[in-house]
Design an enzyme around this catalytic site. Structure first.
Site, PDB file in Angstrom:
ATOM      1  N   GLY A  48       0.779  -1.228   0.000  1.00  0.00           N
ATOM      2  CA  GLY A  48       0.000   0.000   0.000  1.00  0.00           C
ATOM      3  C   GLY A  48       0.811   1.278   0.000  1.00  0.00           C
ATOM      4  N   ASP A 104       0.521   3.489   4.397  1.00  0.00           N
ATOM      5  CA  ASP A 104      -0.596   4.035   3.627  1.00  0.00           C
ATOM      6  C   ASP A 104      -1.720   4.495   4.545  1.00  0.00           C
ATOM      7  OD1 ASP A 104      -1.149   1.421   4.449  1.00  0.00           O
ATOM      8  OD2 ASP A 104      -1.787   0.708   2.485  1.00  0.00           O
ATOM      9  N   ASP A 107      -5.692   1.900  10.450  1.00  0.00           N
ATOM     10  CA  ASP A 107      -7.108   1.699  10.760  1.00  0.00           C
ATOM     11  C   ASP A 107      -7.201   1.385  12.248  1.00  0.00           C
ATOM     12  OD1 ASP A 107      -9.745   0.993  10.873  1.00  0.00           O
ATOM     13  OD2 ASP A 107      -9.668  -0.536   9.336  1.00  0.00           O
ATOM     14  N   LYS A 135      -7.543   6.517  10.394  1.00  0.00           N
ATOM     15  CA  LYS A 135      -8.970   6.449  10.749  1.00  0.00           C
ATOM     16  C   LYS A 135      -9.143   6.671  12.256  1.00  0.00           C
ATOM     17  CE  LYS A 135     -10.311   3.228   7.116  1.00  0.00           C
ATOM     18  NZ  LYS A 135     -10.978   1.958   6.845  1.00  0.00           N
ATOM     19  N   PHE A 156     -14.451   2.475   4.455  1.00  0.00           N
ATOM     20  CA  PHE A 156     -13.458   1.736   3.676  1.00  0.00           C
ATOM     21  C   PHE A 156     -13.132   2.538   2.416  1.00  0.00           C
ATOM     22  CE2 PHE A 156     -11.529  -1.463   1.005  1.00  0.00           C
ATOM     23  CZ  PHE A 156     -10.685  -2.065   1.913  1.00  0.00           C
ATOM     24  N   ARG A 169      -5.663   0.300  -6.497  1.00  0.00           N
ATOM     25  CA  ARG A 169      -4.424   0.887  -5.956  1.00  0.00           C
ATOM     26  C   ARG A 169      -3.917   2.015  -6.835  1.00  0.00           C
ATOM     27  NH1 ARG A 169      -2.286  -2.353  -1.863  1.00  0.00           N
ATOM     28  NH2 ARG A 169      -2.509  -4.595  -2.185  1.00  0.00           N
TER      29      ARG A 169
END
Ligand code: IMP
Length: 183
Positions: A48, A104, A107, A135, A156, A169
């Site tokens: 990522g 990247d 979460d 997040k 998401f 991506r």
């Protein structure tokens, strides 16, 4: 690929390529100031972080080295499990080095917690984190993140290195994936 090409798959766009470039110019300048006179090792987390690593490193004005780790976070679909396995380790000995992990997205922070304790055990001179996106749930975990591109809602998202089932991506910006794509 432009966000417009997949607009049917997104509920909304969060950040365009221009937004990301502007923010990375600011973060890159901050990193230059913070590490003046030291040579930083940027550690990108595959897959990522490829986009942010490429753009952040080019936004910087100081010399840096780059290395990569690949980890698999077990879990499927849109949920992170926090169980992590190293698929590709660093080529560089980081002991005594100033290390900045480039991510990247954070979460839950479970993946990064594992990675940070693994890297810390190798005794770097310093170890910090830069993440492009974060997040809200990440804030509940005690990870000290030095540089954050953008704090985003608990949705998401795909694009700019972030995938769903291997796709999206290569979007030049980031948007929220429409539920019809994964439900
Ligand atoms: P964490 O362990 O919950 O912090 O999740 C970290 C990893 O889950 C990231 O490096 C991404 O690969 C993936 N991930 C978490 N949220 C998203 C998202 O919104 N879109 C795409 N991938 C995500």
């Amino acid at each position: 690929m432009d966000l417009d090409h997949v607009s049917d798959d997104l509920t909304h766009v969060l950040y365009s390529q221009a937004d990301i470039e502007r923010r990375l110019a600011e973060v890159g300048a901050q990193i230059d100031r913070d590490y003046a006179g030291r040579e930083l090792l940027l550690v990108g987390v595959l897959n990522g972080a490829v986009m942010v690593m490429a753009d952040l490193s080019r936004a910087m004005r100081s010399h840096c080295e780059m290395d990569w780790m690949a980890i698999s976070s077990y879990g499927s679909g849109t949920q992170s499990s926090g169980v992590v396995r190293i698929l590709k380790d660093l080529n560089t000995d980081i002991s005594g080095r100033d290390v900045l992990v480039v991510e990247d997205i954070i979460d839950t922070g479970l993946t990064l917690s594992y990675l940070m304790s693994n890297l810390q055990s190798r005794e770097p001179a310093s170890l910090e984190i830069m993440t492009m996106f974060r997040k809200p749930e990440a804030l509940q975990n005690p990870i000290d993140v030095k540089y954050v591109g953008f704090d985003i809602p608990n949705e998401f998202v795909v694009g700019y290195g972030l995938d769903y089932a291997g796709r999206y991506r290569n979007l030049n910006g980031v948007g929220t994936l429409a539920p019809h794509v994964y439900s």
